[in-house]
Design an enzyme around this catalytic site. Structure first.
Site, PDB file in Angstrom:
ATOM      1  N   HIS A  33       0.873  -1.165   0.000  1.00 16.18           N
ATOM      2  CA  HIS A  33       0.000   0.000   0.000  1.00 16.18           C
ATOM      3  C   HIS A  33       0.916   1.222   0.000  1.00 16.18           C
ATOM      4  O   HIS A  33       2.163   1.089  -0.040  1.00 16.18           O
ATOM      5  CB  HIS A  33      -0.963  -0.018   1.196  1.00 16.18           C
ATOM      6  CG  HIS A  33      -0.303  -0.246   2.513  1.00 16.18           C
ATOM      7  ND1 HIS A  33       0.604   0.629   3.060  1.00 16.18           N
ATOM      8  CD2 HIS A  33      -0.399  -1.277   3.391  1.00 16.18           C
ATOM      9  CE1 HIS A  33       1.029   0.176   4.215  1.00 16.18           C
ATOM     10  NE2 HIS A  33       0.446  -0.999   4.442  1.00 16.18           N
ATOM     11  N   HIS A  36       4.073   1.281   2.238  1.00  9.77           N
ATOM     12  CA  HIS A  36       5.273   0.585   1.743  1.00  9.77           C
ATOM     13  C   HIS A  36       5.969   1.427   0.660  1.00  9.77           C
ATOM     14  O   HIS A  36       7.189   1.552   0.627  1.00  9.77           O
ATOM     15  CB  HIS A  36       4.896  -0.748   1.104  1.00  9.77           C
ATOM     16  CG  HIS A  36       4.287  -1.745   2.043  1.00  9.77           C
ATOM     17  ND1 HIS A  36       2.970  -2.107   1.988  1.00  9.77           N
ATOM     18  CD2 HIS A  36       4.824  -2.456   3.062  1.00  9.77           C
ATOM     19  CE1 HIS A  36       2.720  -3.005   2.919  1.00  9.77           C
ATOM     20  NE2 HIS A  36       3.827  -3.237   3.595  1.00  9.77           N
ATOM     21  N   SER A 184      -2.638  -0.120   6.354  1.00 11.02           N
ATOM     22  CA  SER A 184      -2.159  -1.424   6.828  1.00 11.02           C
ATOM     23  C   SER A 184      -2.645  -2.472   5.837  1.00 11.02           C
ATOM     24  O   SER A 184      -3.756  -2.348   5.289  1.00 11.02           O
ATOM     25  CB  SER A 184      -2.760  -1.721   8.215  1.00 11.02           C
ATOM     26  OG  SER A 184      -2.691  -3.110   8.491  1.00 11.02           O
TER      27      SER A 184
END
Ligand code: PAF
Length: 286
Positions: A33, A36, A184
């Site tokens: 996502h 990252h 997350s």
């Protein structure tokens, strides 16, 4: 972009890449996502070579946790990493990382017993062990971790210090949706109602920061405020709402210096965490 599945391949790649300058590592479990991708972009700003590892590490999941169901999309991840300017992806399978059941674990004592360590007793031992292995395999000069996993970050910091890993750790601020929910991989488990309810984590942290800004210094009062808000959300099952010292994650009564406000709750299948750091002093900021 090079894709390496074995330790020999990534070592060979990094050996050559080092001629260009320092090597940055972004360890991940994939299912990227924007959090990252932000780590990768930050790494690319300072490292001529960026290596991303994608490995869903069985050692950090408890027996009843979501190891088998953990979301995986390797092809999409590779495309996103390529777009983010990553130079190499290390994507080992479990047999490559753990050819034998591990006989040696890295455990950062005490710091792994608080917060998430209470309900996930072997989680941080699994994280520290795999991160130590990744550091040994890739031998990066810098490694990038998200502030969202604040306890993980402090534990890895301590491991780097205690084991003299020759690298610099960089913490990257949490990336949030517009309503404050921290990104997350596990947000994918949320249905519509749970997704709305999950914003209570950030709202409770925000309210607690406001209280501290207004002069509240009592640990119990701040925890009660966060606990009250999260417990009032019918869809949420509170795990913890805690205030601890930084960098050691020690219990405190009176708030001073740098403190960590950390919360965790379950929303259906998704166990989510969030945190903020508050710096208390002449110039109060978070
Ligand atoms: O934060 C994660 O994704 C994981 O805990 C990590 C650091 C990649 C270790 O498996």
């Amino acid at each position: 972009m090079e894709v390496c599945q074995t330790i020999a391949e990534i070592r060979k790649y990094v050996g050559r890449a080092r001629e260009r300058g320092i090597v940055g590592l972004v360890p991940t479990m994939g299912f990227f996502h924007d959090g990252h991708l932000t780590l990768m972009r930050e790494a690319a700003k300072v490292c001529p070579t960026v290596v991303v590892s994608i490995f869903v590490n069985p050692l950090q999941f408890g027996p009843t946790e979501d190891f088998r169901d953990y979301p995986r999309q390797p092809e999409r991840d590779l495309a996103l990493a390529r777009e983010a300017g990553v130079h190499a992806v290390f994507m080992p399978d479990t047999a490559e990382m753990y050819p034998l059941p591990p006989a040696l674990f890295v455990q950062v004592e005490r710091m792994d017993e608080v917060l998430c360590g209470r309900s996930r007793p072997s989680h941080f031992r699994g994280v520290a062990t795999v991160v130590a292995k990744l550091f040994n395999v890739v031998a990066p000069d810098m490694a990038f971790f998200g502030q969202k996993d604040a306890q993980q970050l402090q534990i890895i910091r301590r491991m780097v210090r205690d084991l003299n890993f020759n690298l610099e750790l960089r913490a990257v601020p949490t990336v949030r949706d517009s309503d404050g929910l921290a990104l997350s991989s596990r947000n994918v488990y949320l249905d519509e109602k749970q997704r709305v309810a999950a914003t209570v984590l950030f709202r409770s942290l925000d309210r607690a920061q406001e209280a501290i800004r207004s002069g509240e210094r009592n640990r119990e009062a701040v925890e009660k405020l966060m606990t009250g808000m999260i417990s009032a959300e019918s869809v949420a099952q509170l795990d913890y709402a805690s205030v601890l010292s930084l960098p050691d994650l020690d219990p405190i009564e009176h708030l001073e210096g740098s403190v960590l406000l950390a919360v965790a709750a379950r929303f259906g299948r998704a166990r989510l965490i969030d945190n903020v750091i508050v710096k208390i002093g002449s110039d109060l900021k978070s």
